[in-house]
Design a protein around this motif. Structure first.
Motif, mmCIF file in Angstrom:
data_model
loop_
_atom_site.group_PDB
_atom_site.id
_atom_site.type_symbol
_atom_site.label_atom_id
_atom_site.label_comp_id
_atom_site.label_asym_id
_atom_site.label_seq_id
_atom_site.Cartn_x
_atom_site.Cartn_y
_atom_site.Cartn_z
ATOM 1 N N GLY A 158 -25.484 78.622 29.431
ATOM 2 C CA GLY A 158 -25.025 78.102 28.147
ATOM 3 C C GLY A 158 -24.009 79.030 27.510
ATOM 4 O O GLY A 158 -23.762 80.148 27.983
ATOM 5 N N ALA A 159 -23.432 78.581 26.406
ATOM 6 C CA ALA A 159 -22.329 79.326 25.795
ATOM 7 C C ALA A 159 -22.761 80.686 25.252
ATOM 8 O O ALA A 159 -22.042 81.678 25.396
ATOM 9 C CB ALA A 159 -21.702 78.492 24.683
ATOM 10 N N VAL A 160 -23.951 80.762 24.625
ATOM 11 C CA VAL A 160 -24.402 82.052 24.086
ATOM 12 C C VAL A 160 -24.688 83.017 25.239
ATOM 13 O O VAL A 160 -24.312 84.192 25.206
ATOM 14 C CB VAL A 160 -25.657 81.896 23.198
ATOM 15 C CG1 VAL A 160 -26.110 83.257 22.667
ATOM 16 C CG2 VAL A 160 -25.385 80.953 22.029
ATOM 17 N N GLY A 161 -25.343 82.512 26.271
ATOM 18 C CA GLY A 161 -25.638 83.336 27.441
ATOM 19 C C GLY A 161 -24.375 83.872 28.095
ATOM 20 O O GLY A 161 -24.276 85.055 28.445
ATOM 21 N N GLN A 162 -23.371 83.013 28.227
ATOM 22 C CA GLN A 162 -22.103 83.438 28.836
ATOM 23 C C GLN A 162 -21.394 84.481 27.974
ATOM 24 O O GLN A 162 -20.815 85.435 28.494
ATOM 25 C CB GLN A 162 -21.193 82.230 29.039
ATOM 26 C CG GLN A 162 -21.715 81.264 30.099
ATOM 27 C CD GLN A 162 -20.814 80.063 30.278
ATOM 28 O OE1 GLN A 162 -19.977 79.778 29.430
ATOM 29 N NE2 GLN A 162 -20.981 79.355 31.377
ATOM 30 N N ALA A 163 -21.463 84.288 26.659
ATOM 31 C CA ALA A 163 -20.871 85.282 25.753
ATOM 32 C C ALA A 163 -21.612 86.613 25.884
ATOM 33 O O ALA A 163 -20.993 87.682 25.925
ATOM 34 C CB ALA A 163 -20.928 84.777 24.309
ATOM 35 N N ALA A 164 -22.945 86.544 25.990
ATOM 36 C CA ALA A 164 -23.762 87.767 26.074
ATOM 37 C C ALA A 164 -23.448 88.563 27.339
ATOM 38 O O ALA A 164 -23.332 89.794 27.298
ATOM 39 C CB ALA A 164 -25.246 87.409 26.018
ATOM 40 N N LEU A 304 -12.272 88.780 27.717
ATOM 41 C CA LEU A 304 -13.298 87.787 27.373
ATOM 42 C C LEU A 304 -12.690 86.404 27.443
ATOM 43 O O LEU A 304 -11.496 86.224 27.213
ATOM 44 C CB LEU A 304 -13.802 88.005 25.936
ATOM 45 C CG LEU A 304 -14.520 89.301 25.597
ATOM 46 C CD1 LEU A 304 -14.912 89.293 24.124
ATOM 47 C CD2 LEU A 304 -15.745 89.522 26.470
ATOM 48 N N LYS A 305 -13.549 85.414 27.736
ATOM 49 C CA LYS A 305 -13.054 84.043 27.658
ATOM 50 C C LYS A 305 -14.158 83.105 27.194
ATOM 51 O O LYS A 305 -15.347 83.420 27.307
ATOM 52 C CB LYS A 305 -12.489 83.592 28.998
ATOM 53 C CG LYS A 305 -13.493 83.513 30.132
ATOM 54 C CD LYS A 305 -12.803 82.936 31.354
ATOM 55 C CE LYS A 305 -13.821 82.605 32.435
ATOM 56 N NZ LYS A 305 -13.257 81.779 33.495
#
Length: 338
Positions: A158-164, A304-305
């Motif tokens: 998910g998006a939060v996981g990928q950001a983390a 980052l992306k």
């Protein structure tokens, strides 16, 4: 200038069907310190799904319209916002909101509005605020992740996981990231973003994998969106002085097993729950400022992306929600208004 003449706009109150666009919503009324944003794109978040089902009412005083993050162009600035932030008409921005993002126009307090980094599209920018603010505050403010530590990131597709994953690798030195997700495609993406250990929680026991990867010491920080169903496993694989940051409860709220407090005491485990939407404006402002100084430059350098899973027109917002509800998305689902 057309926007001055508009007094009504399209908005989405409930995205359960594709016929839920209201054509005659009044434009939001600006409060002191607000700016008006003409919305290009809005990010879809789990809390939008919950709100649409009536399970997560918006905070008092916020719009009933769904959507807590957008990107777009500023069309109006209140005096207070101009004086305190330097934001001006025509700025390309993205923002966290209390609600109201699934609409042609939304209001946002200057404290949570950030200028779009160069080279980032409106669709990508609509996926920065919620994911990166949640991941950043979870890892560093709540989880106090340090250099040379190991972090376990759940729901890493998910998006939060990928950001983390990306933040842990970019902002700390020599951090090992263990990521769990439920499909090969999601885990391939995690590896591409820098995860060191990728675990399919459907076919592998993450405790065994994590312990063997950490020489049986366990992980220092856990970013947990799952809650109750992982409690016992977390007690086994969190290190001494470890921090369990609770960000969601996708796996239930009640721990079924007996809770042995001795474990917490022996290992000195800290349980740190964290939410974003209900935080004070001061907290969000400080977080937005830190994001602007520490994180946004890394989008410029392409370190980052935002992984955009899909871009779906506003008339099909129901399909956007369905995609997330069925866990098909790898990264951010974006709804577009332009």
């Amino acid at each position: 200038e057309a926007y001055k003449m508009a007094t009504v706009m399209k908005s989405i109150l409930v995205a359960e069907s594709n016929h839920s666009i209201k054509l005659d919503t009044p434009l939001p009324v600006l409060r002191a310190g607000d700016v008006m944003i003409k919305v290009h794109a809005a990010g879809v978040n789990r809390l939008d799904l919950l709100q649409a089902e009536g399970r997560y009412p918006p905070p008092p005083g916020e719009s009933d319209i769904l959507g807590v993050e957008v990107s777009g162009t500023i069309t109006m600035v209140t005096d207070e916002a101009a004086a305190k932030s330097g934001l001006k008409k025509g700025d390309k921005v993205f923002s966290l909101l209390g609600g109201g993002g699934y609409a042609e126009y939304c209001r946002a307090p200057y404290q949570t509005v950030m200028k779009m980094p160069d080279g980032v599209s409106f669709e990508e920018a609509a996926g920065i605020a919620e994911a990166y603010m949640t991941a950043y505050s979870g890892l560093f403010w709540s989880g106090h992740l340090e250099d040379n530590e190991t972090v376990l990131v759940h729901a890493a597709g998910g998006a939060v996981g990928q950001a983390a994953i990306q933040l842990a690798k970019s902002l700390r030195k020599n951090v090992r990231v263990c990521a769990t997700a439920g499909s090969k495609a999601k885990l391939d993406m995690c590896a591409k973003l820098g995860a060191d250990v990728c675990i399919n929680y459907k076919t592998e026991d993450f405790v065994t994998k994590v312990m063997s990867e950490t020489e049986e010491k366990g992980v220092n920080v856990i970013l947990d969106f799952i809650g109750a169903s992982n409690w016992e496993k977390h007690m086994k694989c969190v290190a001494t002085d470890g921090r369990l940051v609770l960000l969601g409860l996708l796996g239930g709220t009640i721990v079924k097993s007996q809770l042995d407090l001795r474990l917490l005491l022996i290992k000195r485990i800290q349980i740190i729950p964290s939410t974003l939407r209900s935080r004070s404006m001061e907290y969000k402002y400080k977080l937005a400022q830190e994001l602007t100084s520490s994180v946004l430059p890394l989008f410029l350098s392409k370190e980052l992306k935002v992984c955009v899973d899909s871009t779906i027109g506003a008339v099909h917002s129901g399909a956007a929600h369905k995609r997330m509800r069925n866990n098909l998305n790898i990264g951010k689902v974006i709804i577009t208004f332009l």
